[in-house]
Write a protein that holds these residues in place. Structure first.
Motif, mmCIF file in Angstrom:
data_model
loop_
_atom_site.group_PDB
_atom_site.id
_atom_site.type_symbol
_atom_site.label_atom_id
_atom_site.label_comp_id
_atom_site.label_asym_id
_atom_site.label_seq_id
_atom_site.Cartn_x
_atom_site.Cartn_y
_atom_site.Cartn_z
ATOM 1 N N SER A 1 139.662 94.664 68.538
ATOM 2 C CA SER A 1 138.400 94.449 69.255
ATOM 3 C C SER A 1 137.339 93.815 68.368
ATOM 4 C CB SER A 1 137.872 95.790 69.787
ATOM 5 O OG SER A 1 138.832 96.421 70.608
ATOM 6 N N ALA A 2 137.784 93.244 67.233
ATOM 7 C CA ALA A 2 136.827 92.732 66.259
ATOM 8 C C ALA A 2 136.140 91.454 66.708
ATOM 9 C CB ALA A 2 137.526 92.492 64.918
ATOM 10 N N VAL A 3 136.812 90.663 67.530
ATOM 11 C CA VAL A 3 136.237 89.396 67.978
ATOM 12 C C VAL A 3 135.394 89.649 69.222
ATOM 13 C CG1 VAL A 3 136.709 87.036 68.714
ATOM 14 C CG2 VAL A 3 138.232 88.161 67.073
ATOM 15 N N PRO A 4 134.095 89.347 69.182
ATOM 16 C CA PRO A 4 133.236 89.586 70.345
ATOM 17 C C PRO A 4 133.770 88.883 71.596
ATOM 18 C CG PRO A 4 131.916 89.035 68.415
ATOM 19 C CD PRO A 4 133.351 88.799 68.039
ATOM 20 N N GLY A 5 133.827 89.624 72.688
ATOM 21 C CA GLY A 5 134.283 89.051 73.944
ATOM 22 C C GLY A 5 135.790 88.954 74.081
ATOM 23 N N VAL B 1 144.149 93.794 74.330
ATOM 24 C CA VAL B 1 145.574 93.612 74.636
ATOM 25 C C VAL B 1 146.020 92.205 74.260
ATOM 26 C CG1 VAL B 1 147.252 93.450 76.520
ATOM 27 C CG2 VAL B 1 145.668 95.379 76.419
ATOM 28 N N ALA B 2 145.239 91.190 74.654
ATOM 29 C CA ALA B 2 145.581 89.805 74.323
ATOM 30 C C ALA B 2 145.568 89.585 72.821
ATOM 31 C CB ALA B 2 144.612 88.848 75.008
ATOM 32 N N MET B 3 144.604 90.194 72.118
ATOM 33 C CA MET B 3 144.519 90.033 70.670
ATOM 34 C C MET B 3 145.761 90.585 69.979
ATOM 35 S SD MET B 3 142.857 88.930 68.060
ATOM 36 C CE MET B 3 141.213 88.599 68.688
ATOM 37 N N VAL B 4 146.227 91.760 70.420
ATOM 38 C CA VAL B 4 147.427 92.358 69.836
ATOM 39 C C VAL B 4 148.639 91.462 70.081
ATOM 40 C CG1 VAL B 4 149.064 94.271 70.056
ATOM 41 C CG2 VAL B 4 146.612 94.728 69.894
ATOM 42 N N GLN B 5 148.780 90.937 71.293
ATOM 43 C CA GLN B 5 149.906 90.059 71.606
ATOM 44 C C GLN B 5 149.866 88.787 70.765
ATOM 45 O OE1 GLN B 5 149.041 90.566 76.074
ATOM 46 N NE2 GLN B 5 151.183 89.975 76.043
ATOM 47 N N GLN B 6 148.697 88.163 70.666
ATOM 48 C CA GLN B 6 148.570 86.921 69.903
ATOM 49 C C GLN B 6 148.826 87.155 68.418
ATOM 50 O OE1 GLN B 6 144.621 85.641 70.922
ATOM 51 N NE2 GLN B 6 145.137 85.342 73.073
ATOM 52 N N THR B 7 148.260 88.237 67.877
ATOM 53 C CA THR B 7 148.453 88.539 66.458
ATOM 54 C C THR B 7 149.912 88.856 66.172
ATOM 55 O OG1 THR B 7 146.181 89.373 66.273
ATOM 56 C CG2 THR B 7 147.741 90.048 64.566
#
Length: 352
Positions: free
Chosen positions: A280-284, A288-294
């Motif tokens: 959740s570090a990136v504002p906005g 779930v998407a961040m975990v998948q992309q990372t």
């Protein structure tokens, strides 16, 4: 079954698969199981991160239900792939539903012009002088089974690296050092953490230089070296991941963990920050998407490193001798659902 019924069935399965994937990622965030997910990924790295999570979740459920004997799958493949290896899926065993790529043929008389490519119909032949290529245009639901769900002759067992406490796999330091050299970075050993500002390793993009603490055991040094190579492959002095607290370090450490786990190294001492924090570090951003992309970014980076190393590694999840060109499907009535190519590219091409 009519074409309309087939399409409706496929779309329903894709919705179910997407919902299951979201639940798996949400559970990963809530339980802080990122490290375990990466260790699992190391053993099934031939599959996308999304499919790895789906296999993990479905096999865990099957183990809890008592339908498979072990908590960890070993080799997974499709129905026809197991058949080609002389094994059959045991009656009553349910396959693990995953995403598989849907491809189509494209033709062009001027292939260097990206706008000139046109999609061919199923039975359409290219015009004289046209070049034909296949491309991913969407996803379809497909099924895989673990070897424990099949019967047949034994499959070959690949050798597993055996390591002493604190030791590094033979040739791993030299292999990673060679990859760092190919990236145009020099490498030196520093006498202690004090000389690196308290860090175990350091990558200087301006000087194109990597330094690693010398006063650590072999396994810690090689893990640190893999971490620094992760930075080189994924980041740069102005990379956006480094602008958000912890994400750059999470990615580099995750690459190092997958590389280590794929070599049979003990990863208990590896530390990755709590998932909910960096996701959740990136504002906005959507966690779930961040975990998948990372997860997919680090998997691809780690696989590229592992493929370039001449070292002995654990299985990537495919049965030995598997022909990956064999269809991965569990039902003759599983049809494709159209997703435009742009969305597929945006979501990442790791679909198998």
């Amino acid at each position: 079954m009519s074409d309309q019924m087939i399409r409706s069935d496929s779309e329903a399965k894709l919705r179910e698969l997407h919902e299951r994937l979201v639940r798996s990622v949400e559970a990963l965030i809530a339980s802080d199981d990122w490290k375990r997910a990466l260790e699992f990924t190391a053993h099934f790295r031939s599959r996308s991160f999304n499919n790895t999570l789906l296999i993990w979740a479905q096999h865990s459920a099957a183990f809890e239900a008592g339908t498979v004997p072990d908590p960890m799958p070993t080799h997974v493949a499709g129905f026809q792939q197991w058949h080609k290896l002389g094994r059959t899926v045991r009656a009553g065993q349910h396959g693990y539903m995953i995403f598989a790529p849907r491809t189509a043929r494209f033709a062009s008389s001027t292939p260097l012009d990206t706008a000139s490519w046109r999609r061919l119909d199923a039975r359409e032949r290219p015009r004289p002088g046209e070049v034909v290529r296949s491309g991913v245009v969407g996803t379809r639901p497909a099924y895989v089974w673990d070897v424990s769900q099949t019967d047949g002759p034994p499959i070959a067992e690949l050798p597993r690296p055996q390591l002493l406490q604190g030791a590094a796999p033979e040739g791993l330091w030299e292999g990673i050092a060679s990859l760092i050299d190919r990236e145009g970075f020099s490498l030196t050993l520093a006498p202690s953490a004090a000389s690196l500002g308290g860090a175990n390793g350091q990558t200087d993009f301006a000087r194109r230089h990597v330094a690693v603490r010398e006063d650590m055991d072999e396994s810690a040094r090689v893990k640190t070296l893999a971490h620094e190579l992760g930075h080189i492959r994924l980041h740069g002095p102005d990379h956006e991941a480094l602008a958000h607290r912890g994400i750059g370090e999470v990615e580099a450490e995750s690459v190092a963990l997958i590389v280590a786990a794929a070599h049979g190294m003990d990863t208990r001492d590896y530390t990755v920050p709590y998932v909910a924090g960096w996701a959740s570090a990136v504002p906005g951003s959507d966690a779930v998407a961040m975990v998948q992309q990372t997860g997919e970014r680090v998997r691809r980076a780690a696989v590229a490193i592992l493929d370039a190393l001449p070292t002995e590694q654990v299985s990537a999840g495919d049965p030995p001798g598997l022909d990956r060109s064999a269809p991965v499907t569990g039902s003759p009535h599983v049809a494709a659902s159209w997703i435009d190519a742009h969305r597929v590219i945006q979501q990442g091409r790791g679909l198998s």
